[in-house]
Scaffold this motif. Structure first.
Motif, PDB file in Angstrom:
ATOM      1  N   TYR A 156       0.864  -1.173   0.000  1.00 13.87           N
ATOM      2  CA  TYR A 156       0.000   0.000   0.000  1.00 13.87           C
ATOM      3  C   TYR A 156       0.904   1.228   0.000  1.00 13.87           C
ATOM      4  O   TYR A 156       1.539   1.540   0.995  1.00 13.87           O
ATOM      5  CB  TYR A 156      -0.871   0.041   1.256  1.00 13.87           C
ATOM      6  CG  TYR A 156      -1.776  -1.158   1.435  1.00 13.87           C
ATOM      7  CD1 TYR A 156      -2.623  -1.577   0.409  1.00 13.87           C
ATOM      8  CD2 TYR A 156      -1.805  -1.843   2.636  1.00 13.87           C
ATOM      9  CE1 TYR A 156      -3.463  -2.671   0.589  1.00 13.87           C
ATOM     10  CE2 TYR A 156      -2.640  -2.927   2.828  1.00 13.87           C
ATOM     11  CZ  TYR A 156      -3.471  -3.336   1.796  1.00 13.87           C
ATOM     12  OH  TYR A 156      -4.309  -4.398   1.993  1.00 13.87           O
ATOM     13  N   VAL A 199      -4.164  -6.512  13.205  1.00 13.41           N
ATOM     14  CA  VAL A 199      -4.350  -7.178  11.906  1.00 13.41           C
ATOM     15  C   VAL A 199      -5.571  -6.575  11.207  1.00 13.41           C
ATOM     16  O   VAL A 199      -5.526  -6.190  10.032  1.00 13.41           O
ATOM     17  CB  VAL A 199      -4.520  -8.710  12.096  1.00 13.41           C
ATOM     18  CG1 VAL A 199      -4.942  -9.378  10.792  1.00 13.41           C
ATOM     19  CG2 VAL A 199      -3.230  -9.326  12.633  1.00 13.41           C
ATOM     20  N   ASP A 200      -6.654  -6.454  11.962  1.00 10.33           N
ATOM     21  CA  ASP A 200      -7.909  -5.941  11.418  1.00 10.33           C
ATOM     22  C   ASP A 200      -7.742  -4.507  10.895  1.00 10.33           C
ATOM     23  O   ASP A 200      -8.117  -4.197   9.758  1.00 10.33           O
ATOM     24  CB  ASP A 200      -8.972  -5.986  12.533  1.00 10.33           C
ATOM     25  CG  ASP A 200     -10.292  -5.440  12.074  1.00 10.33           C
ATOM     26  OD1 ASP A 200     -10.962  -6.140  11.297  1.00 10.33           O
ATOM     27  OD2 ASP A 200     -10.645  -4.307  12.462  1.00 10.33           O
ATOM     28  N   MET A 237      -5.434  -4.255   7.803  1.00  6.31           N
ATOM     29  CA  MET A 237      -6.039  -4.733   6.550  1.00  6.31           C
ATOM     30  C   MET A 237      -7.116  -3.772   6.058  1.00  6.31           C
ATOM     31  O   MET A 237      -7.152  -3.406   4.889  1.00  6.31           O
ATOM     32  CB  MET A 237      -6.669  -6.116   6.765  1.00  6.31           C
ATOM     33  CG  MET A 237      -5.643  -7.215   6.868  1.00  6.31           C
ATOM     34  SD  MET A 237      -6.418  -8.777   7.252  1.00  6.31           S
ATOM     35  CE  MET A 237      -6.533  -9.483   5.637  1.00  6.31           C
ATOM     36  N   HIS A 238      -7.993  -3.362   6.981  1.00 10.59           N
ATOM     37  CA  HIS A 238      -9.147  -2.589   6.535  1.00 10.59           C
ATOM     38  C   HIS A 238      -8.847  -1.120   6.303  1.00 10.59           C
ATOM     39  O   HIS A 238      -9.495  -0.464   5.488  1.00 10.59           O
ATOM     40  CB  HIS A 238     -10.328  -2.804   7.487  1.00 10.59           C
ATOM     41  CG  HIS A 238     -10.831  -4.209   7.380  1.00 10.59           C
ATOM     42  ND1 HIS A 238     -10.498  -5.189   8.292  1.00 10.59           N
ATOM     43  CD2 HIS A 238     -11.551  -4.812   6.408  1.00 10.59           C
ATOM     44  CE1 HIS A 238     -11.022  -6.351   7.901  1.00 10.59           C
ATOM     45  NE2 HIS A 238     -11.672  -6.141   6.762  1.00 10.59           N
ATOM     46  N   LYS A 267      -5.806  -0.219   5.428  1.00 10.90           N
ATOM     47  CA  LYS A 267      -4.669  -0.251   4.500  1.00 10.90           C
ATOM     48  C   LYS A 267      -3.477   0.557   5.035  1.00 10.90           C
ATOM     49  O   LYS A 267      -2.944   1.451   4.372  1.00 10.90           O
ATOM     50  CB  LYS A 267      -5.083   0.243   3.106  1.00 10.90           C
ATOM     51  CG  LYS A 267      -6.191  -0.601   2.493  1.00 10.90           C
ATOM     52  CD  LYS A 267      -6.476  -0.183   1.077  1.00 10.90           C
ATOM     53  CE  LYS A 267      -7.393  -1.124   0.315  1.00 10.90           C
ATOM     54  NZ  LYS A 267      -8.465  -1.777   1.053  1.00 10.90           N
ATOM     55  N   LEU A 302      -0.158 -10.894   9.130  1.00 12.56           N
ATOM     56  CA  LEU A 302      -0.461 -10.160   7.894  1.00 12.56           C
ATOM     57  C   LEU A 302       0.314 -10.734   6.705  1.00 12.56           C
ATOM     58  O   LEU A 302      -0.195 -10.771   5.579  1.00 12.56           O
ATOM     59  CB  LEU A 302      -0.133  -8.667   8.075  1.00 12.56           C
ATOM     60  CG  LEU A 302      -1.124  -7.898   8.957  1.00 12.56           C
ATOM     61  CD1 LEU A 302      -0.525  -6.570   9.418  1.00 12.56           C
ATOM     62  CD2 LEU A 302      -2.435  -7.644   8.209  1.00 12.56           C
ATOM     63  N   TYR A 329      -1.339 -13.180   4.657  1.00 15.34           N
ATOM     64  CA  TYR A 329      -2.328 -12.657   3.694  1.00 15.34           C
ATOM     65  C   TYR A 329      -1.628 -11.904   2.564  1.00 15.34           C
ATOM     66  O   TYR A 329      -2.256 -11.188   1.801  1.00 15.34           O
ATOM     67  CB  TYR A 329      -3.284 -11.682   4.403  1.00 15.34           C
ATOM     68  CG  TYR A 329      -4.178 -12.332   5.441  1.00 15.34           C
ATOM     69  CD1 TYR A 329      -5.399 -12.898   5.070  1.00 15.34           C
ATOM     70  CD2 TYR A 329      -3.815 -12.354   6.782  1.00 15.34           C
ATOM     71  CE1 TYR A 329      -6.226 -13.479   6.022  1.00 15.34           C
ATOM     72  CE2 TYR A 329      -4.633 -12.931   7.750  1.00 15.34           C
ATOM     73  CZ  TYR A 329      -5.839 -13.491   7.360  1.00 15.34           C
ATOM     74  OH  TYR A 329      -6.650 -14.063   8.294  1.00 15.34           O
ATOM     75  N   ILE A 374       0.456  -9.374   3.015  1.00 14.15           N
ATOM     76  CA  ILE A 374       0.595  -7.935   3.324  1.00 14.15           C
ATOM     77  C   ILE A 374       1.887  -7.714   4.119  1.00 14.15           C
ATOM     78  O   ILE A 374       2.146  -8.415   5.100  1.00 14.15           O
ATOM     79  CB  ILE A 374      -0.618  -7.428   4.159  1.00 14.15           C
ATOM     80  CG1 ILE A 374      -1.899  -7.559   3.325  1.00 14.15           C
ATOM     81  CG2 ILE A 374      -0.403  -5.982   4.613  1.00 14.15           C
ATOM     82  CD1 ILE A 374      -3.169  -7.316   4.117  1.00 14.15           C
TER      83      ILE A 374
END
Ligand code: GMT
Length: 386
Positions: A4, A85-86, A89-90, A92, A115, A118, A120
């Motif tokens: 990102y 983590v949440d 991810m959400h 970014k 992460l 996934y 990331i």
């Protein structure tokens, strides 16, 4: 790996929300970063106590710990890890900056590994603040976790040269550690005395001595009372005790034993301390250890002279014979004598106050912000080119 990357960053900041310097630094850094256009996400179990300003660039995510009867000890670190983590991810996130090693750095390292599964890549910046190294770090039950969390962070900073020395002494550190001193937003500090406020605590002939802390053992608050007792016999003054914590009751009892009556006021946790510091003549910080002593810097920014111990990084803030006087831990007699010397010589006190303000300016947030920005952008650049 998903990267990102934007012009302005989305930065997660993890800190303690309670009355203490690391939370203050994290909050003020986050606010300043948001004013530069970065999006800042604070993550903690409660709203940081100085975070009362929200803008479109500031977010707060609360970590909740479910009450589950099986647990005798709730595993906060795991809930924090899941939250990181949440949020990463959400929202970014580009960077996660954690303040204090335990459990923030270790949760962040864990979150980073989750992460990665996934796809990331989230760089972690860890800032060590003091007791995570000087007290918890010396405890064998934490030592390996702290060492691992430091070594697994992508960048590590400490708030003073002394804390860097201590970190390298106690741990087997394989990472470069960068010192970025604590800082101050000078615009928040007032140099003008609110005479009405001052009049609530002292008359014109009396000086005001102030102490602010979380009243933990390490702050040696009973030394503050003993110092004041000696000073008060020589010079008319009042003592303002601001903050709260485990040693408050003992300090109050000592005041009663010494017959201090209304000469000492325990004011509890005051959120806006600038006005109180501006009416103070001398700030007393007799701590056992202090990696930096942010509150001394806040006092100096309010043009207040400082009487402190010389332990840890305090001497990087309070300059002997210039902005205040320093003594060995527990040397109540010397700290009292130094205070008396200052209060009996108005010219000397005035010059120390002026020096204190001038020295505080060298810790301005404007000089520090580019250093953190450089770390964040450097890590994002490395990541992009991996
Ligand atoms: O001193 C405390 O009890 C609070 C602690 C914290 O984590 O907030 O303060 C530490 O971090 C501050 C900010 O970097 C430093 O100014 C304090 O000196 C440091 N406290 C100690 O080292 C005891």
């Amino acid at each position: 790996m998903i990267v990102y990357m934007t012009n302005k960053l989305r930065i997660g900041i993890v800190c303690y929300p309670t009355y203490g310097g690391s939370g203050v630094i994290a909050t003020e850094l986050g606010i300043a970063l948001s004013e530069e256009g970065h999006e800042v996400h604070f993550i903690s179990y409660d709203q940081p106590f100085r975070l009362d300003l929200f803008s479109e660039k500031i977010y707060y995510h609360e970590v909740t710990v479910p009450d589950y009867p099986l647990f005798e000890y709730a595993p906060y670190e795991l809930n924090l890890t899941s939250k990181l983590v949440d949020v990463a991810m959400h929202e970014k996130l580009n960077i996660l900056h954690v303040h204090y090693a335990i459990p923030h750095a270790s949760a962040a390292v864990n979150a980073k590994q989750i992460l990665a599964t996934y796809g990331i890549d989230l760089p972690i910046v860890t800032t060590l603040h003091g007791t995570d190294i000087t007290l918890l770090g010396k405890d064998k039950s934490f030592q390996p976790v702290i060492e691992y969390a430091i070594n697994m962070s992508d960048a590590v900073t400490v708030v003073s040269e002394d804390l860097k020395r201590e970190t390298l002494e106690y741990f087997n550190i394989k990472k470069e550690i960068q010192t970025i001193s604590n800082f101050i937003d000078m615009s928040l500090y007032q140099k003008t005395v609110d005479e009405k406020l001052r009049g609530n605590f002292a008359n014109k002939e009396e000086f005001i001595i102030t102490h602010i802390s979380n009243f933990r053992k390490v702050k040696r608050v009973k030394d503050v009372v003993r110092i004041f007792d000696k000073v008060n016999r020589e010079v008319p003054c009042k003592l303002l005790m601001i903050g709260d914590g485990p040693e408050r009751l003992q300090a109050e009892e000592l005041c009663r034993e010494l017959g201090m009556g209304s000469r000492v006021r325990f004011l509890g946790k005051i959120r806006v301390i600038e006005k109180m510091l501006a009416i103070s003549d001398v700030f007393v910080l007799p701590s056992e250890t202090e990696s930096f002593g942010l509150v001394a810097l806040e006092a100096m920014a309010s043009e207040t002279a400082v009487i402190s111990t010389n332990s840890g990084g305090i001497s990087e803030v309070n300059i002997e014979g210039k902005t205040g006087f320093l003594s060995s831990v527990g040397d109540v007699d010397k700290m009292a004598e130094d205070t008396i010397t200052l209060l009996k010589d108005r010219e000397l006190l005035k010059s120390f106050k002026i020096n204190a303000l001038a020295h505080a300016k060298s810790f301005s947030i404007q000089d520090v912000l580019p250093k953190y920005n450089a770390i964040y952008l450097g890590l994002c650049y490395i990541k992009k080119n991996r």
